[in-house]
Design an enzyme around this catalytic site. Structure first.
Site, PDB file in Angstrom:
ATOM      1  N   ASP A   1       0.903  -1.073   0.101  1.00 16.45           N
ATOM      2  CA  ASP A   1       0.027  -0.062  -0.042  1.00 16.45           C
ATOM      3  C   ASP A   1       0.895   1.387   0.189  1.00 16.45           C
ATOM      4  O   ASP A   1       1.910   1.451   0.815  1.00 16.45           O
ATOM      5  CB  ASP A   1      -0.958  -0.103   1.260  1.00 16.45           C
ATOM      6  CG  ASP A   1      -2.205   1.135   1.086  1.00 16.45           C
ATOM      7  OD1 ASP A   1      -3.028   0.993   0.227  1.00 16.45           O
ATOM      8  OD2 ASP A   1      -2.022   2.093   2.236  1.00 16.45           O
TER       9      ASP A   1
ATOM     10  N   GLU B   1       1.240  -0.594  -4.839  1.00 14.76           N
ATOM     11  CA  GLU B   1       0.115   0.231  -5.245  1.00 14.76           C
ATOM     12  C   GLU B   1       0.564   1.753  -5.154  1.00 14.76           C
ATOM     13  O   GLU B   1       1.128   2.445  -4.223  1.00 14.76           O
ATOM     14  CB  GLU B   1      -1.052   0.300  -4.010  1.00 14.76           C
ATOM     15  CG  GLU B   1      -2.366   0.990  -4.213  1.00 14.76           C
ATOM     16  CD  GLU B   1      -2.273   1.919  -3.416  1.00 14.76           C
ATOM     17  OE1 GLU B   1      -3.345   3.110  -3.678  1.00 14.76           O
ATOM     18  OE2 GLU B   1      -1.503   2.460  -2.699  1.00 14.76           O
TER      19      GLU B   1
END
Length: 311
Positions: A15, A56
């Site tokens: 993330d 990401e």
């Protein structure tokens, strides 16, 4: 990460990975070459475990593409705004350009829990086209207001617009189904957010209750609601398309894609498996939101007429 793999994970999302490296005299975003050293270290850990990583990153599309060139999975966050522009304007040239540029080893999105990305599509769309699509979203979109992406709703993320994708298209079944057909035929693996899977509308009640802008696209479905939603024609057709795609070899990642624009408003996307034995074709008109899907010369879905053939 090793514990994740032991519990069944074979793909691990990293993330907001671009901020993983902190370095004095930099903005701490995608710091090279250290970012590559870290990615390679993680890959060295996971490769023996037969797992991969998915960094990401929300930024200009060239950043994820650099990662793709190192043979990592990436997200396609440029597709959502490019598709909206295509359906708002009726012009297919930008979508065709992007599909030709996109790598196969990626996960495609139209919607996420955070919103519809804007910055990712810059230079695929011009600044004027991004402005047009953004303004058209507030004009066409159902119950979408700029204030929902402001401090009034605890949201200062200028890079994303808060709305469900279905409502961004004015809760229009035809436009929505075509948007998903584009995603299904795009290079990569389609990732469908749960609200998007159910063609969910903006949840204004939850938004106002929490004053959290992103909650407009985070509806809490009951089991009874889900049972009802899957009976809606637009959801049933989407589920049919996804089930068919999952089993059809033309969409294998080692296959090919050919994109043509017969006219300003139309697009033809051809997917083939590596051997060329299985062929899927999407022919669509972005202006009137009609399309037809064929597989090995058999009509799979025909949204150019009133009725739709079952898969």
């Amino acid at each position: 990460m090793e514990n994740m793999v032991k519990h069944g994970a074979d793909l691990i999302r990293l993330d907001a990975f671009a901020y993983a490296i902190k370095k004095i005299d930099t903005n701490d975003f995608f710091v090279e070459p250290e970012i590559w050293d870290l990615l390679n270290q993680i890959r060295d850990i996971l490769t023996p475990l037969k797992a991969e990583i998915l960094p990401e990153i929300h930024e200009h599309y060239t950043i994820p593409q650099k990662i793709s060139q190192h043979d990592f999975f990436i997200y396609d966050f440029a597709l959502p705004m490019t598709t909206l522009y295509t359906l708002y304007s009726g012009k297919t040239n930008r979508l065709a350009k992007w599909l030709k540029m996109s790598p196969m080893k990626q996960f495609t999105t139209l919607d996420t829990h955070d919103g519809i990305g804007v910055v990712d599509a810059r230079d695929i769309l011009t600044d004027q086209e991004i402005d047009f699509a953004s303004e058209e979203l507030y004009k066409v979109g159902a119950n979408v207001k700029k204030t929902y992406s402001s401090a009034s709703y605890n949201n200062l993320d200028i890079y994303q617009i808060n709305s469900t994708y279905y409502s961004a298209l004015g809760n229009d079944d035809k436009a929505y189904l075509l948007s998903r057909a584009f995603q299904i035929f795009a290079p990569g693996i389609p990732m469908i957010y749960y609200v998007g899977l159910l063609a969910g509308s903006n949840d204004i009640e939850l938004l106002e209750k929490t004053k959290e802008g992103r909650n407009i696209n985070r509806h809490y479905y009951t089991a009874q609601e889900v049972a009802g939603e899957v009976k809606r024609p637009v959801v049933a057709k989407l589920l049919q398309m996804l089930a068919w795609r999952n089993d059809f070899a033309a969409f294998d990642l080692d296959g090919s894609i050919d994109v043509q624009t017969p006219s300003d408003t139309t697009i033809k996307i051809v997917r083939k498996d590596q051997a060329g034995k299985n062929v899927a074709i999407l022919e669509a008109d972005a202006l009137d939101k009609t399309f037809k899907i064929t597989a090995n010369d058999k009509i799979i879905m025909n949204e150019t007429v009133a009725d739709t053939r079952e898969l």
